[in-house]
Design an enzyme around this catalytic site. Sequence first.
Site, short mmCIF file in Angstrom:
data_model
loop_
_atom_site.label_atom_id
_atom_site.label_comp_id
_atom_site.label_asym_id
_atom_site.label_seq_id
_atom_site.Cartn_x
_atom_site.Cartn_y
_atom_site.Cartn_z
N ARG A 52 -51.32 3.76 42.17
CA ARG A 52 -52.03 3.06 41.09
C ARG A 52 -53.17 3.93 40.54
NH1 ARG A 52 -55.91 0.02 42.11
NH2 ARG A 52 -55.07 -0.93 43.98
N TYR A 105 -50.56 -3.59 14.80
CA TYR A 105 -49.47 -4.10 15.64
C TYR A 105 -49.83 -5.53 16.10
CZ TYR A 105 -46.13 -4.21 19.48
OH TYR A 105 -45.11 -4.54 20.33
N ASP A 177 -54.37 4.32 16.51
CA ASP A 177 -53.07 4.10 17.15
C ASP A 177 -52.06 4.83 16.27
OD1 ASP A 177 -50.54 3.17 17.81
OD2 ASP A 177 -51.19 1.13 18.22
N LYS A 202 -42.01 4.17 22.16
CA LYS A 202 -41.34 4.30 20.88
C LYS A 202 -40.80 5.73 20.70
CE LYS A 202 -42.72 0.06 20.40
NZ LYS A 202 -43.99 -0.25 19.79
C1 LIG Z 1 -45.07 -1.02 20.07
C2 LIG Z 1 -46.43 -0.73 19.63
C3 LIG Z 1 -47.53 -0.96 20.48
C4 LIG Z 1 -47.36 -1.52 21.87
O1 LIG Z 1 -46.61 -0.69 22.68
P1 LIG Z 1 -45.75 -1.25 23.93
O2 LIG Z 1 -45.30 -0.01 24.59
O3 LIG Z 1 -44.68 -2.12 23.39
O4 LIG Z 1 -46.72 -2.04 24.76
C5 LIG Z 1 -48.79 -0.66 20.01
N1 LIG Z 1 -48.98 -0.17 18.76
C6 LIG Z 1 -47.96 0.05 17.93
C7 LIG Z 1 -48.24 0.59 16.57
C8 LIG Z 1 -46.65 -0.21 18.32
O5 LIG Z 1 -45.63 0.00 17.48
#
Ligand SMILES: *Cc1c(COP(=O)(O)O)cnc(C)c1O
Length: 391
Positions: A52, A105, A177, A202
Site C-alpha cells: 500500500r 468529468y 486533468d 484511458k
Molecule cells: C475517466 C476519467 C477520469 C476518472 O478516471 P477513472 O480511471 O475512471 O477513475 C477522470 N477524468 C477524466 C477526464 C476521465 O475521462
Amino acid sequence: MKPTLQRPVAPITGVSTPVVTPIQPSVVYASQSPTALDAQYEGRTQGYTYAREGHPNATVLAQRIDALEGMQGGIVTGSGMSAVAAVLLGLTQTGDHVVGGNQLYGRSLRLMAEDLPRLGVETSLCDATDASEVAKALKPNTKMVLIEVVSNPTIRIADLTGIAELCREKGVLLVVDSTFTTPRAIRPVDHGADIVIQSVTKLLAGHSDATLGWVAATDPALNERMRVFAVTMGLTASPFDCWLAERGLATFDLRFDRTQATAQRLADWLGAQKSVTKVLYPTRPDHPEASRAQSLLQGQGCNMVSFEIEGGRAAADAFAQAASGIAFAPTLGDVGTTLSHPASSSHRALTPEGRAAMGVSEGFFRVSVGLEDPDALIACFNDGLTASQGM
Ligand SMILES: *Cc1c(COP(=O)(O)O)cnc(C)c1O
C-alpha cells in the site's frame, strides 16, 4: 510531440537482465533488522515494506509517465478518480475554496458538488473556455483551479494560457486533468500547470483492462503530501494493473497518432452528412475555439469526436443499434471504438434544460475512436446514420 523511448532496458546486473519488467505481487517485504528498517523509513536506503506504501511496478509506471509529462516524483493511484481525490481532498482543508470548470468529468463534478462542501471546502464552477469567467470565480480563499484542456463531452478547449497566467498572478494552484489530451497532444506543465492528472485507465494504458491514475506536482512538497494521503487512504494501484499499463504505454504513441488521424477523418466525414447537425472536433475550422486549439495542440486533435444527429431519442436508439460494430459503452481510449450517449449516461442526472444549455441533446453522441480500419469504421457510422434517418 516529444519522441519517447518505448521500452527503456534496465542496466544489466549479474549475467543478464529481463527486458520486460517482472510483476511483483508481494504485499509485504522482509527487511534485515530494525536498524535496516530505520534506514529505509528515513530515506537513507531505498526499498519497499508494504505494497500500500509502494511497490516496484507502481514505481516503474510512475517514472514512465513522469517522463512523458516532463515531470518528477508523480504517484500512481488505483484509478483516475483516486488521483483527482488525492489532489482535491489531499491538498485542501476546511475553509478553502476550489474553482472547477463546469464541464469536468462527471465524478470530478460530484466531488466538487457533494464531497468537498460536506467537508467544509467551498466550490464554484465556471466556464473554463474563458479566463475572465475563472477570474470572476476566484475568492481570497481560493486554493486551486481544476480544469480539463478538452472538455467532456462537448470537446471545448479551455483557455489554458489565460488561466495559467491568472493562477500565477493570484498564487492559486492550477490543476490540469489531461486525460483527453495525453502528453502526446500537450504537456500541461509546459503551459504553467502546477499539478497534472491522468486517468491512466484511458489512452495511456489503452486496452480497457486496467483501472489506474497518475498525478504529479511541480512542487516536491505537494507530491509528498499527496503520496502520504494516498498511502493513508489506500488509493494504491495493483501491481498487475501497473504492469498492464506499462505494456500499454509501449504502443501509446502509435495508438494516439493513429486514433487521432482516424478521428479527424471521421469528424470530416460526419461534417459532410446532411443528417448530422453538429460536429465537435478540435482541428475543424468550425470548432468554437479553433485558433486556440491550433496553438495549444499544435495542429493535433484527439481521439474524441462528438456529434449530433437529427431525430432525437428514437434516431439515437436506431443509430446505436445499427452501428453494431461499435461498442455502445461509456468509456474512452480503448483500442476499439466506443460510442456513448451522454443524455442517457454521464449527463442523465441533469435536467433536459441543463443538458440543452450544454448542447447535449437526445441526438448527441460522443465517440472514442479506436484502431479499426478507418474505412470500415466510417461504413459502420454510415449504417447507423442510414438507420437513424429511416425512423
Ligand atoms: C475517466 C476519467 C477520469 C476518472 O478516471 P477513472 O480511471 O475512471 O477513475 C477522470 N477524468 C477524466 C477526464 C476521465 O475521462
